[in-house]
Write a protein that holds these residues in place. Structure first.
Motif, PDB file in Angstrom:
ATOM      1  N   SER A  98       3.311 -13.860  -1.041  1.00  0.00           N
ATOM      2  CA  SER A  98       4.365 -13.486  -1.985  1.00  0.00           C
ATOM      3  C   SER A  98       5.710 -14.103  -1.618  1.00  0.00           C
ATOM      4  CB  SER A  98       4.494 -11.973  -2.047  1.00  0.00           C
ATOM      5  OG  SER A  98       4.606 -11.420  -0.747  1.00  0.00           O
ATOM      6  N   ASN A  99       6.022 -14.122  -0.338  1.00  0.00           N
ATOM      7  CA  ASN A  99       7.332 -14.653   0.045  1.00  0.00           C
ATOM      8  C   ASN A  99       7.385 -16.186  -0.050  1.00  0.00           C
ATOM      9  OD1 ASN A  99       5.487 -14.404   2.160  1.00  0.00           O
ATOM     10  ND2 ASN A  99       7.063 -14.324   3.742  1.00  0.00           N
ATOM     11  N   ASN A 157       4.060  -8.588   3.297  1.00  0.00           N
ATOM     12  CA  ASN A 157       4.037  -9.407   2.088  1.00  0.00           C
ATOM     13  C   ASN A 157       2.684  -9.188   1.421  1.00  0.00           C
ATOM     14  OD1 ASN A 157       2.179 -11.056   3.396  1.00  0.00           O
ATOM     15  ND2 ASN A 157       3.551 -12.792   3.607  1.00  0.00           N
ATOM     16  N   GLU A 169       7.583  -5.813  -0.914  1.00  0.00           N
ATOM     17  CA  GLU A 169       7.494  -6.302   0.462  1.00  0.00           C
ATOM     18  C   GLU A 169       8.040  -5.348   1.510  1.00  0.00           C
ATOM     19  OE1 GLU A 169       9.199 -10.193   0.070  1.00  0.00           O
ATOM     20  OE2 GLU A 169       7.436 -10.895  -0.991  1.00  0.00           O
ATOM     21  N   SER A 170       8.884  -4.420   1.146  1.00  0.00           N
ATOM     22  CA  SER A 170       9.359  -3.489   2.172  1.00  0.00           C
ATOM     23  C   SER A 170       8.964  -2.049   1.854  1.00  0.00           C
ATOM     24  CB  SER A 170      10.879  -3.619   2.311  1.00  0.00           C
ATOM     25  OG  SER A 170      11.469  -3.473   1.031  1.00  0.00           O
ATOM     26  N   ASN A 182      11.995 -14.212  -7.718  1.00  0.00           N
ATOM     27  CA  ASN A 182      10.989 -13.216  -7.332  1.00  0.00           C
ATOM     28  C   ASN A 182      10.059 -13.038  -8.522  1.00  0.00           C
ATOM     29  OD1 ASN A 182      12.245 -11.470  -9.138  1.00  0.00           O
ATOM     30  ND2 ASN A 182      13.054 -10.095  -7.574  1.00  0.00           N
ATOM     31  N   GLU A 208       8.035 -16.899  -3.856  1.00  0.00           N
ATOM     32  CA  GLU A 208       9.444 -16.647  -4.167  1.00  0.00           C
ATOM     33  C   GLU A 208      10.361 -17.857  -4.032  1.00  0.00           C
ATOM     34  OE1 GLU A 208      10.199 -13.183  -1.780  1.00  0.00           O
ATOM     35  OE2 GLU A 208       8.976 -11.954  -3.103  1.00  0.00           O
ATOM     36  N   SER A 221       8.773  -8.259  -6.586  1.00  0.00           N
ATOM     37  CA  SER A 221       7.982  -8.668  -5.423  1.00  0.00           C
ATOM     38  C   SER A 221       8.715  -8.412  -4.114  1.00  0.00           C
ATOM     39  CB  SER A 221       7.640 -10.156  -5.541  1.00  0.00           C
ATOM     40  OG  SER A 221       8.795 -10.921  -5.813  1.00  0.00           O
ATOM     41  N   ASN A 222      10.013  -8.666  -4.089  1.00  0.00           N
ATOM     42  CA  ASN A 222      10.734  -8.480  -2.835  1.00  0.00           C
ATOM     43  C   ASN A 222      10.972  -7.010  -2.505  1.00  0.00           C
ATOM     44  OD1 ASN A 222      12.374  -8.715  -5.104  1.00  0.00           O
ATOM     45  ND2 ASN A 222      14.157  -9.373  -3.951  1.00  0.00           N
ATOM     46  N   LYS A 223      10.720  -6.124  -3.475  1.00  0.00           N
ATOM     47  CA  LYS A 223      10.770  -4.688  -3.154  1.00  0.00           C
ATOM     48  C   LYS A 223       9.410  -4.203  -2.672  1.00  0.00           C
ATOM     49  CE  LYS A 223      14.841  -3.377  -5.525  1.00  0.00           C
ATOM     50  NZ  LYS A 223      15.557  -2.470  -6.438  1.00  0.00           N
TER      51      LYS A 223
END
Lengths: 114, 114
Positions: free
Chosen positions: A3-4, B24, B7-8, A24, A7, B3-5
């Motif tokens: 996923s990263n 990820n 991830e954490s 994203n 991005e 997606s970047n949320k």
């Protein structure tokens, strides 16, 4: 693909010009299906940092370019749904439909005109 | 969900203990379907920073916790496929199958024993 890494993957148009990159993407919390890729096109459009969500099925992965290709032009992007840093339009229930409707109508026109 | 949320996002077990978080996730370049969530469990297992991929369908999103719940215990994780920072096992064609097979067998056992 991680996923990263998605991005920061580059996005090109059909002529091979780099438009920007994936900022994203929006994924169904439960389904795990990616619904929208959010593009960062700031430099290209010269209108500051703006994020443009595109329905995921508009993106084609090109192995030789190691990037995504989308069949859109600048004019279509100028009029497309977009938002600035810090905005979270996807928290509104109808925003996804708004994005899909915009690109569905552009898609048909482009198919007719060529 | 962005997606970047994802991830954490925190990951809990069935007892409500926080196990770690999503580091990820692996998504099909073309399909846009998330296949694996990669968990960061370092602190919990006390074995340094390790990444544990789980098949996406093992995760249940819990709205009240704002996190994912997985039905796994420490023993299962200790024996599970994992990798360290800088390793990219998903570049090997059979790694996904290896992960699925491990968790499929643990899933059955756990269902039988309770």
């Amino acid at each position: 693909m991680a996923s990263n890494k998605v991005e920061s993957t580059a996005v090109y148009n059909r002529s091979g010009e780099k438009l920007g990159e994936v900022y994203n993407f929006m994924v169904g919390k439960r389904s795990g299906q990616v619904a929208y890729a959010v593009m960062s096109f700031g430099g290209f459009l010269g209108i500051g940092q703006k994020y443009h969500p595109l329905p995921w099925n508009m993106l084609t992965y090109d192995t030789s370019k190691k990037g995504y290709v989308v069949d859109v032009d600048k004019e279509q992007l100028m009029g497309a749904p977009s938002y600035g840093a810090g905005e979270e339009p996807f928290s509104q229930p109808d925003y996804g439909k708004h994005v899909r409707d915009y690109w569905a109508s552009r898609g048909s026109r482009s198919a007719v005109i060529g």
